[in-house]
Design a protein around this motif. Structure first.
Motif, PDB file in Angstrom:
ATOM      1  N   ARG A  30       0.834  -1.217   0.000  1.00 38.24           N
ATOM      2  CA  ARG A  30       0.000   0.000   0.000  1.00 38.24           C
ATOM      3  C   ARG A  30       0.857   1.251   0.000  1.00 38.24           C
ATOM      4  O   ARG A  30       0.556   2.225  -0.688  1.00 38.24           O
ATOM      5  N   GLU A  31       1.941   1.238   0.786  1.00 46.19           N
ATOM      6  CA  GLU A  31       2.831   2.402   0.839  1.00 46.19           C
ATOM      7  C   GLU A  31       3.493   2.642  -0.513  1.00 46.19           C
ATOM      8  O   GLU A  31       3.592   3.784  -0.962  1.00 46.19           O
ATOM      9  N   TRP A  32       3.957   1.565  -1.174  1.00 43.96           N
ATOM     10  CA  TRP A  32       4.572   1.725  -2.497  1.00 43.96           C
ATOM     11  C   TRP A  32       3.543   2.259  -3.482  1.00 43.96           C
ATOM     12  O   TRP A  32       3.823   3.173  -4.250  1.00 43.96           O
ATOM     13  N   GLN A  33       2.336   1.692  -3.449  1.00 40.75           N
ATOM     14  CA  GLN A  33       1.286   2.112  -4.379  1.00 40.75           C
ATOM     15  C   GLN A  33       0.922   3.580  -4.175  1.00 40.75           C
ATOM     16  O   GLN A  33       0.777   4.334  -5.140  1.00 40.75           O
ATOM     17  N   GLU A  34       0.810   4.005  -2.934  1.00 39.43           N
ATOM     18  CA  GLU A  34       0.465   5.402  -2.646  1.00 39.43           C
ATOM     19  C   GLU A  34       1.555   6.352  -3.156  1.00 39.43           C
ATOM     20  O   GLU A  34       1.264   7.372  -3.769  1.00 39.43           O
ATOM     21  N   GLU A  35       2.811   6.001  -2.915  1.00 40.34           N
ATOM     22  CA  GLU A  35       3.930   6.819  -3.387  1.00 40.34           C
ATOM     23  C   GLU A  35       3.924   6.910  -4.918  1.00 40.34           C
ATOM     24  O   GLU A  35       4.091   7.987  -5.495  1.00 40.34           O
ATOM     25  N   ALA A  36       3.709   5.784  -5.572  1.00 40.87           N
ATOM     26  CA  ALA A  36       3.685   5.763  -7.036  1.00 40.87           C
ATOM     27  C   ALA A  36       2.510   6.583  -7.579  1.00 40.87           C
ATOM     28  O   ALA A  36       2.653   7.296  -8.580  1.00 40.87           O
ATOM     29  N   MET A  37       1.374   6.498  -6.933  1.00 40.38           N
ATOM     30  CA  MET A  37       0.204   7.252  -7.395  1.00 40.38           C
ATOM     31  C   MET A  37       0.432   8.761  -7.287  1.00 40.38           C
ATOM     32  O   MET A  37      -0.013   9.520  -8.142  1.00 40.38           O
ATOM     33  N   TRP A  38       1.158   9.207  -6.253  1.00 34.99           N
ATOM     34  CA  TRP A  38       1.486  10.632  -6.143  1.00 34.99           C
ATOM     35  C   TRP A  38       2.375  11.072  -7.310  1.00 34.99           C
ATOM     36  O   TRP A  38       2.201  12.150  -7.865  1.00 34.99           O
ATOM     37  N   ILE A  39       3.321  10.224  -7.666  1.00 40.02           N
ATOM     38  CA  ILE A  39       4.211  10.537  -8.799  1.00 40.02           C
ATOM     39  C   ILE A  39       3.393  10.638 -10.088  1.00 40.02           C
ATOM     40  O   ILE A  39       3.570  11.570 -10.878  1.00 40.02           O
ATOM     41  N   ILE A  40       2.485   9.703 -10.272  1.00 38.19           N
ATOM     42  CA  ILE A  40       1.657   9.702 -11.489  1.00 38.19           C
ATOM     43  C   ILE A  40       0.745  10.915 -11.517  1.00 38.19           C
ATOM     44  O   ILE A  40       0.680  11.640 -12.506  1.00 38.19           O
ATOM     45  N   LYS A  41       0.046  11.151 -10.435  1.00 42.38           N
ATOM     46  CA  LYS A  41      -0.935  12.241 -10.408  1.00 42.38           C
ATOM     47  C   LYS A  41      -0.276  13.608 -10.541  1.00 42.38           C
ATOM     48  O   LYS A  41      -0.898  14.552 -11.029  1.00 42.38           O
ATOM     49  N   ALA A  42       0.981  13.738 -10.135  1.00 42.12           N
ATOM     50  CA  ALA A  42       1.691  15.015 -10.271  1.00 42.12           C
ATOM     51  C   ALA A  42       1.861  15.404 -11.739  1.00 42.12           C
ATOM     52  O   ALA A  42       1.985  16.587 -12.053  1.00 42.12           O
ATOM     53  N   THR A  43       1.836  14.423 -12.631  1.00 40.13           N
ATOM     54  CA  THR A  43       1.984  14.715 -14.064  1.00 40.13           C
ATOM     55  C   THR A  43       0.648  14.960 -14.756  1.00 40.13           C
ATOM     56  O   THR A  43       0.624  15.310 -15.927  1.00 40.13           O
ATOM     57  N   ARG A  44      -0.439  14.727 -14.026  1.00 45.08           N
ATOM     58  CA  ARG A  44      -1.793  14.860 -14.576  1.00 45.08           C
ATOM     59  C   ARG A  44      -1.927  14.127 -15.907  1.00 45.08           C
ATOM     60  O   ARG A  44      -2.164  14.737 -16.951  1.00 45.08           O
TER      61      ARG A  44
END
Length: 113
Positions: A30-44
């Protein structure tokens, strides 16, 4: 579209089974997924709704099966809205590279077919 993430945890650290036999994502996953999702969402990112190609470069210092990173990675890309569903992945290229532990990572490129 390209992303670079730290290497996902090994598959045997990702999923657990509850008392009723159901699967769940453990804390490390879950922690890895959350971190990765922040990276993805930052690029919109634009959401792909047509077939895509995924090219994955796994940089690792140890023996690791390619498929042990694919499930969480593909699900995370879907949950972050990169594509509607992972059934849209019609082409998948995985390359594994040896590297020092401090350089472990996964690089992902997504393209329309």
């Amino acid at each position: 579209m390209k992303f670079t993430f730290r290497k996902p945890p090994p598959l045997n650290h990702l999923y657990g089974t509850n008392n009723w036999g159901g699967k769940y994502l453990k804390t490390e996953g879950r922690e890895w997924q959350e971190e990765a999702m922040w990276i993805i969402k930052a690029t919109r990112p634009k959401t792909f709704t047509e077939p895509v190609s995924l090219t994955i470069h796994l940089y690792t210092c140890r023996h690791q099966d390619n498929d042990s990173i694919l499930k969480l990675l593909q699900d995370t890309l879907q949950h972050a809205g990169v594509y509607d569903d992972d059934f849209l992945i019609f082409e998948l290229h995985v390359f594994k590279h040896k590297c020092p532990k401090k350089e472990e990572r996964v690089e992902v490129e997504i393209n329309l077919l």
